[in-house]
Scaffold this active site. Structure first.
Site, mmCIF file in Angstrom:
data_model
loop_
_atom_site.group_PDB
_atom_site.id
_atom_site.type_symbol
_atom_site.label_atom_id
_atom_site.label_comp_id
_atom_site.label_asym_id
_atom_site.label_seq_id
_atom_site.Cartn_x
_atom_site.Cartn_y
_atom_site.Cartn_z
ATOM 1 N N ASP A 146 0.826 -1.211 0.000
ATOM 2 C CA ASP A 146 0.000 0.000 0.000
ATOM 3 C C ASP A 146 0.858 1.257 0.000
ATOM 4 O OD1 ASP A 146 -2.323 -1.494 -0.008
ATOM 5 O OD2 ASP A 146 -2.557 -1.456 2.168
ATOM 6 N N LYS A 167 -14.230 -6.720 4.443
ATOM 7 C CA LYS A 167 -13.430 -6.994 3.239
ATOM 8 C C LYS A 167 -12.785 -8.372 3.413
ATOM 9 C CE LYS A 167 -9.856 -5.053 0.236
ATOM 10 N NZ LYS A 167 -9.002 -6.261 0.189
#
EC number: 6.5.1.2
Length: 716
Positions: free
Chosen positions: A53, A133
């Site tokens: 990320d 998620k």
């Protein structure tokens, strides 16, 4: 003792020069390409989600500041990774895109604010669907007439792998939709996952059978689903949560995201029971906190929550930006951590001679995975210095015997994020990189130079092809899935053939069958006539290869898949590329300039190509190999849109769409939208009130379109 230079902080993106940005953009693009392939195709990620990320955030920030760097090959324009070739390819009727990430509550507030501004609504008038998620494998299920006809993985977003036979073994996937009056065509999308309990039980069985141990539930789910034998998939307890849709003929069965979830349930699918409808930013953030508190108690892995605009018509208005929907975002959880003792540091030698320290840990559980090894990257990292000279762990070095903090965020190889100095024993030993390679030749070790000519942080064995460790890694790369992709010739087989002296260079693979009368492979334990015949057939099937795969398979330093593709497209054929490489190696300035002019190719790659082809040994390897294989010319990139690669500027008032919608449409069709007009601008779309930009367009002779003319152009 001389003082150690104080590590430098990373250069802020806002302070990068264009030249610096271009160098870093290329480096990050290559890194992201590799990590996408490892995660989505190989089910074998090498860095944590948090590290990935951070790479993606910095890469996106550079492209935002320097939009001229964006190209069709940029990772920001792609999703996932291309299908592996093990299964038949399936083209998605509607692309399967990824999500942007939010890491802080402020990111969520910004997300909601952007949507409100785009739709010209107040924040509190927008409802959101919120759901966990799931950390699994994305899947698209296509139903025609209510019957399941195709199941495909996400792949690169445009094409996935056909795993229909395997999906039919999952109890959560109905073979025929329940109820009646379904759309003629309906694609249901969701996540294949494995529960934590099932994962631990599977690993226990794998261990008893002497088979591969999976690192985490996500990898076990992906590996179980991507089996050639559906019976193996059927023996693995996989689940499926439905949460989205692709192509639907006619009118969607519901007007909202939450309505679609209820419809999925009516059709026989399992949906996540924790899904909620939220009416404000505060409710979204409260949902995130609540799910994070429940995370450890859930029997499946999650790595965050997902927020989606609930109204489907608003989703359609919001559209997409590059590879992500504007109407959804993933709010990630912080990485999981644990403490353990670093027992030792060993050195691994890579394909290009890079020496990587690997930490051997007292086994510790982190997020349901037992961790025993951790990459320590390089000597500077161990000393507390980052790749760009920044301070790591407040400058604390890592010593053998230290208690260290391990962080894992859904990955295979975790990272050391801190050292507990208070627990450091008196006998803790500082680490010093060896001055010679651990290979039998004990050749000298040198520090690699950076792009600026300074001493870098990575060390490399100077043995080149004389170093047996490098030789074997080169051969593994050559036969790997992303290069020649020879079925039945995995790393273990390559290592065995190398140790026996049967395969010393790539061409030897293609002469194995000729030499087998003396080798008698079928008499070796674990082989037999059938497996040997299958191996030889697999080798023969790879005597034709795409130019970009061949270039990648040569294993030149700094020439990964993306760079190999750029070189292949730049030269078109092997003969042209080979001739150019020989000229570059000889110092031909014209050839060097031509290579430098190619997209995504710079000094580092050119120097690497020159060094490779300057070596007699390497040229001999290439010559012998080209006598055994046929190298196919590169395919030219396909352009499906009349505005693909064009630069467009919008000015004035648009009456049939908002400026944001116009920009989103143009970018979706492959155009670059700029805020200023120059000679490189292809179109200026001018509405009422167009001012200085219209004058600039007329000054530079740029084609000016009305809004209606623009809509007609993009409809072609």
């Amino acid at each position: 003792m001389p003082k150690t230079a104080k590590p430098k902080k990373p250069v802020d993106v806002a302070e990068l020069t264009k030249a610096q940005a271009k160098v870093e953009w290329k480096r990050l693009a290559l890194e992201l390409e590799v990590h996408d392939r490892l995660y989505y195709q190989d089910d074998a990620p090498k860095i944590s989600d948090a590290e990935y990320d951070e790479l993606r955030r910095r890469f996106n920030a550079i492209e935002t500041r320097f939009p001229e760097l964006v190209s069709s090959e940029s990772p920001s324009q792609k999703v996932g990774a291309s299908p592996s070739g093990r299964f038949k390819k399936v083209r998605h009727a509607v692309p399967m895109l990824s999500l942007d990430n939010a890491f802080a509550e402020e990111d969520v507030r910004d997300f909601v604010g952007r949507i409100a501004r785009f739709l010209k609504l107040a924040d509190d008038r927008i409802d959101f669907s919120a759901e966990p998620k799931i950390d699994g494998l994305s899947m698209s299920l296509r139903y025609e007439g209510g019957e399941l006809v195709t199941a495909a993985t996400r792949g690169d977003g445009a094409e996935g792998e056909d795993v229909t036979a395997n999906i039919r073994t999952l109890k959560d996937v109905p073979q025929k939709l329940h109820g009646r009056n379904w759309p003629d065509v309906c694609e249901v999308r969701g996540e294949v996952y494995m529960t934590k309990q099932a994962f631990l039980a599977l690993n226990e069985r794998q261990k008893e059978a002497g088979d591969t141990i999976f690192a985490n539930p996500r990898n076990s789910a992906a590996g179980s689903l991507r089996q050639k034998d559906p019976a193996i998939t059927a023996s693995r307890p996989l689940g499926f949560f439905a949460y989205a849709w692709g192509e639907i003929s006619g009118t969607p069965p519901a007007e909202t995201q939450t309505g679609m979830i209820k419809w999925f349930e009516q059709c026989g699918f399992t949906t996540n029971p924790l899904t909620r409808l939220c009416h404000s930013v505060e409710e979204l953030i409260a949902f995130h906190r609540s799910i994070e508190e429940q995370r450890a108690e859930l029997d499946y892995d999650i790595d965050g929550v997902v927020y989606k605009v609930d109204r489907i018509d608003w989703q359609e208005r919001l559209g997409f930006v590059s590879r992500t929907p504007r109407w959804a975002i993933a709010h990630k959880f912080p990485a999981e951590r644990a403490m353990t003792v670093l027992k030792d540091i060993e050195i691994q030698v890579g394909r290009t001679g890079s020496l990587t320290p690997v930490g051997k840990l007292e086994p510790v559980g982190v997020g349901g995975v037992i961790v025993q090894n951790v990459t320590l990257h390089n000597e500077d990292y161990i000393k507390g210095i980052g790749n760009k000279g920044e301070v790591l762990r407040e400058g604390r070095d890592i010593r053998i015997g230290d208690t260290v903090v391990i962080q894992r965020a859904g990955d295979v190889i975790p990272q050391v994020v801190d050292v507990v100095i208070d627990k450091r024993p008196a006998q803790a030993r500082p680490f010093h990189l060896p001055k010679t390679c651990p290979c039998p030749l004990h050749t000298d070790v040198v520090r690699e130079e950076t792009a600026t000519g300074e001493e870098g942080s990575r060390a490399r064995c100077t043995g080149e092809f004389a170093c047996p460790y490098q030789k074997i890694e080169h051969l593994k790369l050559f036969a790997s899935r992303r290069a020649f992709d020879i079925d039945g010739l995995g790393e273990k087989q390559i290592a065995f053939f190398f140790e026996q002296g049967w395969v010393k260079e790539p061409a030897d693979i293609f002469t194995l069958q000729k030499r087998n009368a003396g080798l008698k492979l079928e008499e070796i334990e674990g082989y037999g006539e059938t497996s040997v015949r299958n191996l030889f057939n697999a080798i023969d099937a790879r005597r034709e290869i795409a130019l970009e795969r061949f270039i990648y398979a040569l294993g030149m330093r700094h020439v990964g898949e993306t760079t190999a593709l750029a070189l292949a497209r730049g030269y078109g054929s092997w003969d042209a590329f080979h001739e150019a490489c020989l000229k570059v190696a000889a110092g031909d300035e014209e050839a060097i300039a031509e290579m430098d002019a190619l997209d995504q190719i710079g000094d580092t790659v050119i120097k690497s190509v020159a060094a490779y082809f300057a070596e007699d040994h390497n040229r001999g390897i290439v010559e012998r190999l080209t006598q055994e294989v046929k190298i196919l010319d590169a395919e030219k990139p396909k352009r499906h849109s009349p505005i693909a690669t064009k630069t467009v500027v919008f000015t004035g008032t648009l009456e049939k769409m908002t400026r944001d919608e116009a920009k989103a449409t143009a970018e979706r069709l492959g155009a670059k939208v700029s805020g200023s007009v120059s000679k490189k601008t292809d179109y200026v779309v001018a509405g009422p009130g167009a001012g200085s930009k219209l004058k600039e367009a007329q000054k530079h002779g740029v084609q000016v379109l009305t809004e209606d003319e623009w809509l007609q152009l993009i409809a072609e």
